[in-house]
Design a protein around this motif. Structure first.
Motif, PDB file in Angstrom:
ATOM      1  N   VAL A  96     -11.895 -12.936   3.265  1.00  0.00           N
ATOM      2  CA  VAL A  96     -12.021 -11.608   3.871  1.00  0.00           C
ATOM      3  C   VAL A  96     -10.902 -10.706   3.358  1.00  0.00           C
ATOM      4  CG1 VAL A  96     -11.866 -10.296   6.034  1.00  0.00           C
ATOM      5  CG2 VAL A  96     -13.215 -12.404   5.943  1.00  0.00           C
ATOM      6  N   PHE A  97      -9.680 -11.196   3.402  1.00  0.00           N
ATOM      7  CA  PHE A  97      -8.550 -10.380   2.961  1.00  0.00           C
ATOM      8  C   PHE A  97      -8.623 -10.090   1.464  1.00  0.00           C
ATOM      9  CE2 PHE A  97      -6.544 -12.295   6.838  1.00  0.00           C
ATOM     10  CZ  PHE A  97      -6.555 -11.125   7.562  1.00  0.00           C
ATOM     11  N   ALA A  98      -9.089 -11.050   0.676  1.00  0.00           N
ATOM     12  CA  ALA A  98      -9.206 -10.840  -0.770  1.00  0.00           C
ATOM     13  C   ALA A  98     -10.217  -9.746  -1.089  1.00  0.00           C
ATOM     14  CB  ALA A  98      -9.589 -12.150  -1.464  1.00  0.00           C
ATOM     15  N   VAL A  99     -11.392  -9.805  -0.470  1.00  0.00           N
ATOM     16  CA  VAL A  99     -12.420  -8.807  -0.789  1.00  0.00           C
ATOM     17  C   VAL A  99     -12.022  -7.424  -0.273  1.00  0.00           C
ATOM     18  CG1 VAL A  99     -13.971  -9.104   1.207  1.00  0.00           C
ATOM     19  CG2 VAL A  99     -14.903  -8.423  -0.987  1.00  0.00           C
ATOM     20  N   LEU A 100     -11.421  -7.351   0.896  1.00  0.00           N
ATOM     21  CA  LEU A 100     -11.002  -6.049   1.420  1.00  0.00           C
ATOM     22  C   LEU A 100      -9.912  -5.425   0.550  1.00  0.00           C
ATOM     23  CD1 LEU A 100     -10.970  -6.755   5.264  1.00  0.00           C
ATOM     24  CD2 LEU A 100     -12.639  -5.377   3.985  1.00  0.00           C
ATOM     25  N   SER A 101      -8.930  -6.211   0.166  1.00  0.00           N
ATOM     26  CA  SER A 101      -7.844  -5.707  -0.672  1.00  0.00           C
ATOM     27  C   SER A 101      -8.377  -5.248  -2.023  1.00  0.00           C
ATOM     28  CB  SER A 101      -6.793  -6.809  -0.859  1.00  0.00           C
ATOM     29  OG  SER A 101      -5.751  -6.356  -1.688  1.00  0.00           O
ATOM     30  N   ALA A 102      -9.228  -6.055  -2.633  1.00  0.00           N
ATOM     31  CA  ALA A 102      -9.802  -5.691  -3.931  1.00  0.00           C
ATOM     32  C   ALA A 102     -10.659  -4.432  -3.819  1.00  0.00           C
ATOM     33  CB  ALA A 102     -10.628  -6.857  -4.470  1.00  0.00           C
ATOM     34  N   LEU A 103     -11.455  -4.343  -2.776  1.00  0.00           N
ATOM     35  CA  LEU A 103     -12.310  -3.174  -2.588  1.00  0.00           C
ATOM     36  C   LEU A 103     -11.472  -1.910  -2.387  1.00  0.00           C
ATOM     37  CD1 LEU A 103     -15.276  -2.363  -2.519  1.00  0.00           C
ATOM     38  CD2 LEU A 103     -15.306  -2.898  -0.076  1.00  0.00           C
ATOM     39  N   GLU A 104     -10.391  -2.018  -1.624  1.00  0.00           N
ATOM     40  CA  GLU A 104      -9.479  -0.874  -1.468  1.00  0.00           C
ATOM     41  C   GLU A 104      -8.963  -0.427  -2.834  1.00  0.00           C
ATOM     42  OE1 GLU A 104      -6.112  -1.402   1.077  1.00  0.00           O
ATOM     43  OE2 GLU A 104      -7.314  -1.386   2.913  1.00  0.00           O
ATOM     44  N   ASN A 105      -8.517  -1.369  -3.646  1.00  0.00           N
ATOM     45  CA  ASN A 105      -7.952  -1.041  -4.956  1.00  0.00           C
ATOM     46  C   ASN A 105      -8.989  -0.405  -5.871  1.00  0.00           C
ATOM     47  OD1 ASN A 105      -5.375  -1.963  -4.348  1.00  0.00           O
ATOM     48  ND2 ASN A 105      -5.802  -4.034  -5.058  1.00  0.00           N
ATOM     49  N   VAL A 106     -10.159  -1.002  -5.941  1.00  0.00           N
ATOM     50  CA  VAL A 106     -11.204  -0.490  -6.828  1.00  0.00           C
ATOM     51  C   VAL A 106     -11.644   0.909  -6.393  1.00  0.00           C
ATOM     52  CG1 VAL A 106     -13.604  -0.835  -7.556  1.00  0.00           C
ATOM     53  CG2 VAL A 106     -12.008  -2.761  -7.575  1.00  0.00           C
ATOM     54  N   LEU A 107     -11.893   1.076  -5.101  1.00  0.00           N
ATOM     55  CA  LEU A 107     -12.349   2.385  -4.620  1.00  0.00           C
ATOM     56  C   LEU A 107     -11.287   3.469  -4.807  1.00  0.00           C
ATOM     57  CD1 LEU A 107     -14.322   1.380  -1.406  1.00  0.00           C
ATOM     58  CD2 LEU A 107     -15.263   2.289  -3.544  1.00  0.00           C
ATOM     59  N   SER A 108     -10.028   3.122  -4.584  1.00  0.00           N
ATOM     60  CA  SER A 108      -8.970   4.127  -4.739  1.00  0.00           C
ATOM     61  C   SER A 108      -8.874   4.596  -6.184  1.00  0.00           C
ATOM     62  CB  SER A 108      -7.628   3.602  -4.240  1.00  0.00           C
ATOM     63  OG  SER A 108      -7.147   2.573  -5.077  1.00  0.00           O
ATOM     64  N   LYS A 109      -9.164   3.713  -7.142  1.00  0.00           N
ATOM     65  CA  LYS A 109      -9.156   4.101  -8.561  1.00  0.00           C
ATOM     66  C   LYS A 109     -10.342   4.996  -8.905  1.00  0.00           C
ATOM     67  CE  LYS A 109      -6.658   0.012 -10.029  1.00  0.00           C
ATOM     68  NZ  LYS A 109      -6.766  -1.318 -10.659  1.00  0.00           N
ATOM     69  N   MET A 110     -11.347   5.017  -8.029  1.00  0.00           N
ATOM     70  CA  MET A 110     -12.527   5.864  -8.240  1.00  0.00           C
ATOM     71  C   MET A 110     -12.466   7.123  -7.392  1.00  0.00           C
ATOM     72  SD  MET A 110     -15.488   3.022  -8.514  1.00  0.00           S
ATOM     73  CE  MET A 110     -15.532   1.891  -9.896  1.00  0.00           C
ATOM     74  N   ASP A 111     -11.250   7.447  -6.952  1.00  0.00           N
ATOM     75  CA  ASP A 111     -10.995   8.659  -6.174  1.00  0.00           C
ATOM     76  C   ASP A 111     -11.664   8.665  -4.807  1.00  0.00           C
ATOM     77  OD1 ASP A 111      -9.291   9.735  -8.110  1.00  0.00           O
ATOM     78  OD2 ASP A 111     -10.981  10.598  -9.207  1.00  0.00           O
ATOM     79  N   TYR A 112     -11.958   7.496  -4.278  1.00  0.00           N
ATOM     80  CA  TYR A 112     -12.424   7.394  -2.901  1.00  0.00           C
ATOM     81  C   TYR A 112     -11.165   7.233  -2.053  1.00  0.00           C
ATOM     82  CZ  TYR A 112     -14.794   5.749   1.298  1.00  0.00           C
ATOM     83  OH  TYR A 112     -15.256   5.618   2.586  1.00  0.00           O
ATOM     84  N   GLU A 113     -11.003   8.082  -1.065  1.00  0.00           N
ATOM     85  CA  GLU A 113      -9.783   8.064  -0.259  1.00  0.00           C
ATOM     86  C   GLU A 113      -9.746   6.837   0.650  1.00  0.00           C
ATOM     87  OE1 GLU A 113      -7.406  10.843   2.908  1.00  0.00           O
ATOM     88  OE2 GLU A 113      -8.688  11.809   1.421  1.00  0.00           O
ATOM     89  N   VAL A 114      -8.780   5.999   0.379  1.00  0.00           N
ATOM     90  CA  VAL A 114      -8.600   4.756   1.139  1.00  0.00           C
ATOM     91  C   VAL A 114      -7.186   4.736   1.692  1.00  0.00           C
ATOM     92  CG1 VAL A 114      -8.516   2.237   0.957  1.00  0.00           C
ATOM     93  CG2 VAL A 114     -10.206   3.500  -0.350  1.00  0.00           C
ATOM     94  N   GLY A 115      -7.059   4.481   2.980  1.00  0.00           N
ATOM     95  CA  GLY A 115      -5.736   4.274   3.563  1.00  0.00           C
ATOM     96  C   GLY A 115      -5.283   2.870   3.176  1.00  0.00           C
ATOM     97  N   VAL A 116      -4.360   2.778   2.243  1.00  0.00           N
ATOM     98  CA  VAL A 116      -3.953   1.478   1.723  1.00  0.00           C
ATOM     99  C   VAL A 116      -3.488   0.566   2.856  1.00  0.00           C
ATOM    100  CG1 VAL A 116      -2.350   0.281   0.181  1.00  0.00           C
ATOM    101  CG2 VAL A 116      -3.359   2.458  -0.512  1.00  0.00           C
ATOM    102  N   GLY A 117      -4.115  -0.585   2.928  1.00  0.00           N
ATOM    103  CA  GLY A 117      -3.773  -1.571   3.947  1.00  0.00           C
ATOM    104  C   GLY A 117      -4.518  -1.395   5.253  1.00  0.00           C
ATOM    105  N   ALA A 118      -5.218  -0.284   5.413  1.00  0.00           N
ATOM    106  CA  ALA A 118      -5.919  -0.032   6.682  1.00  0.00           C
ATOM    107  C   ALA A 118      -6.984  -1.078   6.949  1.00  0.00           C
ATOM    108  CB  ALA A 118      -6.554   1.361   6.670  1.00  0.00           C
ATOM    109  N   SER A 119      -7.692  -1.487   5.917  1.00  0.00           N
ATOM    110  CA  SER A 119      -8.758  -2.474   6.118  1.00  0.00           C
ATOM    111  C   SER A 119      -8.177  -3.834   6.480  1.00  0.00           C
ATOM    112  CB  SER A 119      -9.637  -2.586   4.872  1.00  0.00           C
ATOM    113  OG  SER A 119      -8.950  -3.187   3.797  1.00  0.00           O
TER     114      SER A 119
END
Length: 133
Positions: free
Chosen positions: A95-118
């Protein structure tokens, strides 16, 4: 392995990690496709946000993090991600691996993600499940 773990324990583990994944996904501002009464613990469907390329996200997750996420089928092709947490894969670490990776990938695509929020939301969900589940 299932018999050693016990069916009730296994069902509870799947519910626990699925709840954590859902909480984390929602904390990123992503929407779950299925209404609560129709959700299945081994498979979570997440709506792809507007302006985000479904295949590019799934490709980056696989290439950069070795995480395979399924895409939608039929009428929902390109519109959802299917994240599986099944059997021995239904673990907190995944769970933590997929959430962290998804945060990173989406943030690189200019999707606003609160880092660590997930991750924080998933952790809270696990604690709440352990306290009240």
């Amino acid at each position: 392995m299932m018999m050693e773990e016990g069916i009730e324990t296994r069902i509870k583990r799947h519910a626990r990690v699925a709840g954590a994944l859902r909480s984390g996904v929602e904390a990123m501002g992503l929407e779950l496709l299925a209404e609560p009464e129709f959700r299945l613990n081994p498979l979570t469907t997440v709506s792809v946000p507007d302006g985000i390329d479904d295949a590019a996200v799934r490709g980056a997750l696989l290439k950069d993090y070795n995480i395979e996420v399924g895409g939608g089928l039929g009428d929902i092709k390109g519109k959802v991600w299917r994240i599986g947490l099944m059997g021995e894969g239904a673990r907190e670490a995944n769970v933590f691996a997929v959430l962290s990776a998804l945060e990173n990938v989406l943030s690189k695509m200019d999707y606003e993600v609160g880092v660590g929020a997930s991750l924080a939301a998933a952790q809270r969900a696990l604690v709440e499940f352990d306290s009240f589940g």
